[in-house]
Design a protein around this motif. Structure first.
Motif, PDB file in Angstrom:
ATOM      1  N   GLY A 115       0.434  -1.220   0.113  1.00 22.53           N
ATOM      2  CA  GLY A 115      -0.147  -0.264  -0.036  1.00 22.53           C
ATOM      3  C   GLY A 115       0.897   1.484   0.213  1.00 22.53           C
ATOM      4  O   GLY A 115       1.848   0.812   0.137  1.00 22.53           O
ATOM      5  N   ASP A 116       0.511   2.288   0.263  1.00 27.49           N
ATOM      6  CA  ASP A 116       0.880   3.541  -0.225  1.00 27.49           C
ATOM      7  C   ASP A 116       1.508   3.424   1.758  1.00 27.49           C
ATOM      8  O   ASP A 116       1.515   3.762   2.199  1.00 27.49           O
ATOM      9  CB  ASP A 116      -0.199   4.706   0.347  1.00 27.49           C
ATOM     10  N   PRO A 117       3.073   3.315   1.663  1.00 29.82           N
ATOM     11  CA  PRO A 117       4.286   4.047   2.865  1.00 29.82           C
ATOM     12  C   PRO A 117       3.058   4.876   3.834  1.00 29.82           C
ATOM     13  O   PRO A 117       3.204   5.440   3.312  1.00 29.82           O
ATOM     14  CB  PRO A 117       5.733   4.282   2.400  1.00 29.82           C
ATOM     15  N   VAL A 118       3.338   3.920   4.836  1.00 26.51           N
ATOM     16  CA  VAL A 118       3.127   5.629   5.701  1.00 26.51           C
ATOM     17  C   VAL A 118       4.124   5.234   7.079  1.00 26.51           C
ATOM     18  O   VAL A 118       3.850   4.064   7.793  1.00 26.51           O
ATOM     19  CB  VAL A 118       1.636   5.672   6.797  1.00 26.51           C
ATOM     20  N   VAL A 119       4.664   6.694   7.072  1.00 23.77           N
ATOM     21  CA  VAL A 119       5.516   6.201   8.728  1.00 23.77           C
ATOM     22  C   VAL A 119       4.931   6.112   9.940  1.00 23.77           C
ATOM     23  O   VAL A 119       4.106   7.383  10.624  1.00 23.77           O
ATOM     24  CB  VAL A 119       6.531   7.536   8.610  1.00 23.77           C
ATOM     25  N   HIS A 120       4.760   5.630  10.952  1.00 19.91           N
ATOM     26  CA  HIS A 120       3.805   5.686  12.052  1.00 19.91           C
ATOM     27  C   HIS A 120       5.013   5.793  12.940  1.00 19.91           C
ATOM     28  O   HIS A 120       4.772   6.414  13.690  1.00 19.91           O
ATOM     29  CB  HIS A 120       3.862   3.855  12.274  1.00 19.91           C
ATOM     30  N   ASP A 121       6.231   6.261  12.760  1.00 25.47           N
ATOM     31  CA  ASP A 121       7.408   6.791  14.019  1.00 25.47           C
ATOM     32  C   ASP A 121       7.873   7.693  13.502  1.00 25.47           C
ATOM     33  O   ASP A 121       8.998   8.358  13.236  1.00 25.47           O
ATOM     34  CB  ASP A 121       8.167   5.534  14.007  1.00 25.47           C
ATOM     35  N   ALA A 122       6.445   8.753  13.600  1.00 21.31           N
ATOM     36  CA  ALA A 122       6.289  10.068  13.981  1.00 21.31           C
ATOM     37  C   ALA A 122       7.928  10.368  14.198  1.00 21.31           C
ATOM     38  O   ALA A 122       7.552  10.891  15.422  1.00 21.31           O
ATOM     39  CB  ALA A 122       5.404  10.787  13.406  1.00 21.31           C
ATOM     40  N   GLY A 123       8.877  11.387  14.197  1.00 18.72           N
ATOM     41  CA  GLY A 123       9.311  12.207  14.838  1.00 18.72           C
ATOM     42  C   GLY A 123      10.778  11.428  15.354  1.00 18.72           C
ATOM     43  O   GLY A 123      11.762  11.996  15.796  1.00 18.72           O
ATOM     44  N   GLY A 124      10.544  10.365  14.344  1.00 13.82           N
ATOM     45  CA  GLY A 124      11.906   8.522  14.431  1.00 13.82           C
ATOM     46  C   GLY A 124      12.717   9.283  13.505  1.00 13.82           C
ATOM     47  O   GLY A 124      12.519  10.572  12.979  1.00 13.82           O
ATOM     48  N   THR A 125      13.544   8.876  12.970  1.00 12.90           N
ATOM     49  CA  THR A 125      14.668   8.843  12.079  1.00 12.90           C
ATOM     50  C   THR A 125      13.788   8.612  10.728  1.00 12.90           C
ATOM     51  O   THR A 125      14.933   8.580   9.766  1.00 12.90           O
ATOM     52  CB  THR A 125      15.704   7.487  12.326  1.00 12.90           C
ATOM     53  N   THR A 126      12.701   7.548  10.717  1.00 10.41           N
ATOM     54  CA  THR A 126      12.717   8.369   9.039  1.00 10.41           C
ATOM     55  C   THR A 126      11.496   9.421   8.546  1.00 10.41           C
ATOM     56  O   THR A 126      10.406   9.392   9.185  1.00 10.41           O
ATOM     57  CB  THR A 126      11.608   6.657   8.524  1.00 10.41           C
ATOM     58  N   LEU A 127      11.943   9.997   8.152  1.00 12.18           N
ATOM     59  CA  LEU A 127      11.156  11.193   7.451  1.00 12.18           C
ATOM     60  C   LEU A 127      10.093  10.487   6.603  1.00 12.18           C
ATOM     61  O   LEU A 127       9.449  11.159   6.391  1.00 12.18           O
ATOM     62  CB  LEU A 127      12.150  12.086   6.482  1.00 12.18           C
ATOM     63  N   ALA A 128      10.427   9.866   5.505  1.00 10.88           N
ATOM     64  CA  ALA A 128       9.488   9.438   4.555  1.00 10.88           C
ATOM     65  C   ALA A 128       9.611   7.912   3.812  1.00 10.88           C
ATOM     66  O   ALA A 128      10.883   7.585   4.176  1.00 10.88           O
ATOM     67  CB  ALA A 128       9.696  10.274   3.112  1.00 10.88           C
ATOM     68  N   ALA A 129       8.611   6.940   3.250  1.00  9.11           N
ATOM     69  CA  ALA A 129       9.319   6.074   2.176  1.00  9.11           C
ATOM     70  C   ALA A 129       8.239   5.857   1.239  1.00  9.11           C
ATOM     71  O   ALA A 129       7.524   6.610   0.812  1.00  9.11           O
ATOM     72  CB  ALA A 129       8.381   5.141   3.535  1.00  9.11           C
ATOM     73  N   ALA A 130       9.013   5.057   0.732  1.00  8.59           N
ATOM     74  CA  ALA A 130       8.210   4.868  -0.536  1.00  8.59           C
ATOM     75  C   ALA A 130       9.013   4.091  -1.877  1.00  8.59           C
ATOM     76  O   ALA A 130       9.410   3.268  -1.118  1.00  8.59           O
ATOM     77  CB  ALA A 130       8.498   6.208  -1.738  1.00  8.59           C
ATOM     78  N   TRP A 131       7.829   3.531  -2.217  1.00  4.96           N
ATOM     79  CA  TRP A 131       8.297   2.248  -3.384  1.00  4.96           C
ATOM     80  C   TRP A 131       9.058   3.217  -4.171  1.00  4.96           C
ATOM     81  O   TRP A 131       8.004   3.813  -5.095  1.00  4.96           O
ATOM     82  CB  TRP A 131       6.929   1.467  -3.693  1.00  4.96           C
ATOM     83  N   VAL A 132      10.188   2.454  -4.926  1.00  8.39           N
ATOM     84  CA  VAL A 132      10.739   3.139  -5.894  1.00  8.39           C
ATOM     85  C   VAL A 132      11.484   1.700  -6.970  1.00  8.39           C
ATOM     86  O   VAL A 132      11.284   0.964  -6.967  1.00  8.39           O
ATOM     87  CB  VAL A 132      12.022   3.441  -5.115  1.00  8.39           C
ATOM     88  N   ARG A 133      10.919   1.909  -8.705  1.00 11.23           N
ATOM     89  CA  ARG A 133      11.604   1.104  -9.575  1.00 11.23           C
ATOM     90  C   ARG A 133      13.279   1.569  -9.885  1.00 11.23           C
ATOM     91  O   ARG A 133      13.754   2.202  -9.509  1.00 11.23           O
ATOM     92  CB  ARG A 133      10.518   1.501 -10.647  1.00 11.23           C
ATOM     93  N   ALA A 134      14.045   0.292  -9.558  1.00  7.49           N
ATOM     94  CA  ALA A 134      15.608   0.152 -10.609  1.00  7.49           C
ATOM     95  C   ALA A 134      15.928   1.507 -10.653  1.00  7.49           C
ATOM     96  O   ALA A 134      16.611   2.296 -10.786  1.00  7.49           O
ATOM     97  CB  ALA A 134      15.761  -1.006 -10.900  1.00  7.49           C
ATOM     98  N   GLY A 135      15.234   1.838 -12.125  1.00  6.68           N
ATOM     99  CA  GLY A 135      15.479   3.138 -13.146  1.00  6.68           C
ATOM    100  C   GLY A 135      15.376   4.580 -11.871  1.00  6.68           C
ATOM    101  O   GLY A 135      16.194   5.384 -12.459  1.00  6.68           O
ATOM    102  N   GLU A 136      15.045   4.563 -11.268  1.00  5.99           N
ATOM    103  CA  GLU A 136      14.745   5.617 -10.076  1.00  5.99           C
ATOM    104  C   GLU A 136      15.969   6.409  -8.853  1.00  5.99           C
ATOM    105  O   GLU A 136      15.785   7.054  -8.448  1.00  5.99           O
ATOM    106  CB  GLU A 136      13.722   5.634  -9.377  1.00  5.99           C
TER     107      GLU A 136
END
Length: 155
Positions: A115-136
């Protein structure tokens, strides 16, 4: 999680001395061959989801927890596929000198219902998450270590 209570207590006890940290990393793909990546808050670079193994936690359980905290994705089909290590020396967001050597168990995993990535650890070490293709991947900011590892992964 920004810093676990265990790591905080350990850091207060030993000060800036180098810490050896057991950790995990998830190489997670969906049915379209996209790779799940996270944007790290501290360095503003992309990497695979993962983090420290907590005391009394199995590595496989740590990777499931980290993927959920950082991306909101459920994982299955975990397989340990390697081990890597990396040293980091720098200032924490609070300005404290940090010195870590992470020994990372690398897991390959499958996301059966991406699904669309959601960062549950707000304020933690992760700013964002995304599904990425190899060419990107070439356009994303990442450390040389992560770039080399991901190049091997998506061959």
């Amino acid at each position: 999680m920004a810093m676990s209570p265990y790591l905080r207590a350990l850091r207060e006890h030993v000060g800036p001395m180098r810490l050896l940290l057991p950790s995990v990393s998830a190489h997670l793909f969906d049915a379209d061959g996209r790779l799940l990546l996270v944007r790290q808050r501290e360095l503003d670079v992309w990497s695979t989801p993962g983090g420290m193994i907590e005391p009394d936690e199995r590595p496989a359980d740590a990777v499931v927890r980290e993927v959920w905290e950082e991306t909101g994705q459920q994982v299955t089909g975990l397989a340990a596929v390697g081990v890597s290590s990396a040293h980091w020396l720098g200032r924490s967001p609070r300005g404290r000198l940090e010195d870590f050597h992470a020994v990372r168990v690398l897991f390959e995993a499958w996301c059966p219902r991406p699904g669309d990535p959601v960062v549950h650890d707000a304020g933690g070490t992760t700013l964002a998450a995304a599904w990425v293709r190899a060419g990107e991947l070439p356009a994303l900011p990442m450390t040389d270590g992560w770039r080399g590892m991901l190049a091997e992964l998506v061959r």
